[in-house]
Design an enzyme around this catalytic site. Structure first.
Site, short mmCIF file in Angstrom:
data_model
loop_
_atom_site.label_atom_id
_atom_site.label_comp_id
_atom_site.label_asym_id
_atom_site.label_seq_id
_atom_site.Cartn_x
_atom_site.Cartn_y
_atom_site.Cartn_z
CB SER A 45 -63.46 111.45 66.56
OG SER A 45 -62.66 111.54 65.05
CG HIS A 163 -67.03 106.84 64.50
ND1 HIS A 163 -66.08 106.29 63.59
CD2 HIS A 163 -67.54 108.84 64.78
CE1 HIS A 163 -65.52 107.89 63.06
NE2 HIS A 163 -66.20 109.54 63.99
CD GLU A 172 -61.84 105.50 61.61
OE1 GLU A 172 -61.48 104.66 60.39
OE2 GLU A 172 -62.39 107.06 61.65
CD GLU A 212 -66.15 106.05 60.05
OE1 GLU A 212 -64.91 105.63 59.44
OE2 GLU A 212 -66.14 107.61 59.74
CG ASP A 266 -58.55 106.84 62.56
OD1 ASP A 266 -57.35 107.20 63.74
OD2 ASP A 266 -59.53 107.70 62.06
CD GLU A 309 -57.01 108.21 60.12
OE1 GLU A 309 -57.44 106.99 59.76
OE2 GLU A 309 -57.86 109.54 60.51
CG ASP A 336 -57.72 112.36 61.29
OD1 ASP A 336 -58.35 113.83 60.75
OD2 ASP A 336 -58.84 111.62 61.28
CE LYS A 362 -61.14 112.44 58.78
NZ LYS A 362 -61.40 112.47 60.17
CG HIS A 390 -65.57 108.26 55.13
ND1 HIS A 390 -66.83 107.49 54.93
CD2 HIS A 390 -64.25 108.19 55.58
CE1 HIS A 390 -66.04 106.30 56.48
NE2 HIS A 390 -64.43 106.75 56.65
CE LYS A 413 -60.55 107.67 57.83
NZ LYS A 413 -60.20 107.83 58.92
P1 PGA Z 1 -64.63 111.71 61.90
O1 PGA Z 1 -64.22 110.99 61.70
O2 PGA Z 1 -65.23 112.01 60.68
O3 PGA Z 1 -65.55 111.48 63.07
O4 PGA Z 1 -63.86 112.16 62.24
C1 PGA Z 1 -63.07 109.45 61.00
C2 PGA Z 1 -61.85 110.16 61.60
O5 PGA Z 1 -61.62 110.15 62.77
O6 PGA Z 1 -61.22 109.69 60.77
ZN ZN Z 2 -59.52 109.41 62.00
#
Ligand code: PGA
Ligand code: ZN
Length: 437
Positions: A45, A163, A172, A212, A266, A309, A336, A362, A390, A413
């Site tokens: 995403s 996911h 999440e 995940e 999230d 998030e 994010d 990230k 991650h 996270k």
């Molecule tokens: P992604 O998801 O690594 O698939 O982008 C993680 C997140 O959105 O935090």
């Molecule tokens: Zn996110």
């Protein structure tokens, strides 16, 4: 001072079975050779404003090959750094960053640049006889207090959104242990994860895993049959609330309470935003900026939910403003896709509009270690908290754990406490903990 005497890039598989870039960096200091390797993660995403992950787009690996990125390391980048002397990994980063003038790393690929950047930081740490976190601390976070502080864990135990294939809108559902001790926090995460598995199983739900490592059970059906009544008095609850109830049950059944373990979400709202209509569809219901904020408030009021998030989409400044106004004082509101670990975007979107109060970090969203650390320091300067994170596609590389510890990030996270690529991050935190005693 050290010379770079080789960079060797190649592809390896990530946790989704797709290729990703791996790089070995070799340094030479007075004839002594040191090598270190690193590999990069990949998101599903992904935010629109992330640095470009270079994929080949040809017939190999369904278009997901990374040969171009690998060639960029083995030819263009290597040629520029080979047999040059550098004082630090930051120097190397600066040179490599100057080679790509696109603004989003589309010339060399963020996956190429980051793989080199991470490997070079590891190699310089090794050369200095330091742990990676010690080297990162020295290079980027030297003003932080010397007392070690571990991040709190955000553990994604139930996967939805992109996911998982279970029809849950929120991406999440995380448990956030709160014992004040990293060893105990990992234990709490593991115990609750296994209690949740038992509860899901007893309710006739699938315990298949999402990307995940969290469970990808469906909550749109009534497979929990008679057990359902034990868990839900209020049948009007939407799946998001039903999932949170399962998490609360798992906490209690593990002998804990909301004192030892809180919750985080999230939403990854980009994925359920309908831009043409300017609405959000959560669990088959339509929301606007105000009603979605009210839904989040209801969740914050009814559950020990401490962090949300990407509650709104990356360009929905109004939505973020409404949410920040209503919830910003009591809840961590983490950007994010909103900030994409980019200090300029954080400044322009976050600080100018006064939205959110935390930044997800990230490495591959911005594409180098030094820029990631700049983002962390900038967030700290403006009293935004950080969550080092991650990606849904991971390798067993545990760089992010050293980074979170070095930066004294408030949170990390790292998915569920299961599956090798997630567990690698937990175990690296434990290793750091034991090395300090
Ligand atoms: P992604 O998801 O690594 O698939 O982008 C993680 C997140 O959105 O935090
Ligand atoms: Zn996110």
């Amino acid at each position: 001072m050290a010379y770079i005497v080789d960079l060797q890039a190649s592809w390896i598989l990530d946790s989704r079975g797709l290729p990703t870039v791996n790089c070995i960096a070799v340094l030479d200091q007075n004839g002594k050779k040191i090598s270190a390797k690193a590999s990069v993660p990949s998101g599903a995403s992904t935010g629109t404003y992330e640095a470009l992950e270079m994929r080949d787009g040809d017939k190999d690996f369904h278009g997901k090959g990374v040969q171009k990125a690998i060639n960029n390391i083995n030819t263009i980048i290597l040629e520029k750094v080979l047999n040059k002397e550098f004082t630090s990994a930051l120097d190397v980063d600066n040179l490599i960053l100057s080679l790509d003038t696109s603004g989003n790393k589309s010339q060399l690929g963020a996956n190429a640049i980051l793989a080199v950047s991470m490997a070079v930081h590891r190699a310089f740490a090794k050369m200095a006889g330091l742990e990676l976190w010690q080297y990162l601390r020295r290079l980027y976070f030297s003003t932080l207090p010397a007392t070690p502080r571990f991040p709190r864990l955000m553990c994604n135990v139930l996967n939805g959104g992109k996911h998982a294939d279970n029809g849950i809108s929120i991406q999440e559902f995380m448990i956030v242990p709160n014992s004040g001790n990293i060893l105990k926090d990992v234990q709490i995460a593991s115990e609750i994860y296994h209690s949740l598995k038992k509860i899901l199983h007893a309710s006739g739900k699938s315990t298949a895993l999402g990307d995940e490592g969290g469970f990808a059970s469906s909550f749109n059906d009534s497979t929990d049959g008679k057990n359902n009544e034990n868990y839900f008095q209020d049948s009007s609850k939407i799946p998001t609330e039903r999932v949170l109830d399962y998490l609360m049950d798992a906490i209690v059944q593990s002998g804990y309470s909301q004192i030892n373990c809180e919750l985080a979400l999230d939403a990854a709202a980009n994925e359920f935003f309908v831009p043409e209509k300017n609405i959000y569809i959560v669990d088959n219901q339509e929301f606007n900026q105000t009603t979605l904020t009210e839904l989040y408030k209801k969740l914050v009021d009814n559950y020990p939910l401490i962090s949300i998030e990407d509650g709104f989409s990356e360009d929905d400044i109004l939505g973020w403003q409404v949410m920040t106004e209503m919830l910003g004082k009591k809840t961590h509101l983490i950007g994010d896709d909103l900030f994409v670990t980019n200090p300029e975007r954080f400044e322009k979107v976050g600080l100018q509009n006064k939205i959110a109060n935390g930044v997800l970090i990230k490495l591959n969203q911005i594409g180098s270690v030094s820029e990631t650390c700049t983002m962390i320091n900038k967030a700290k300067d403006h009293q935004y908290i950080t969550v080092v994170s991650h990606r849904s596609g991971e390798t067993t590389d545990d760089f992010m754990s050293d980074l979170a510890f070095a930066a004294q990030s408030e949170f990390i996270k790292l998915g569920a406490p299961a599956r090798g690529e997630r567990v690698a991050k937990y175990n690296r935190l434990l290793e750091i903990y034991h090395s300090l005693r």
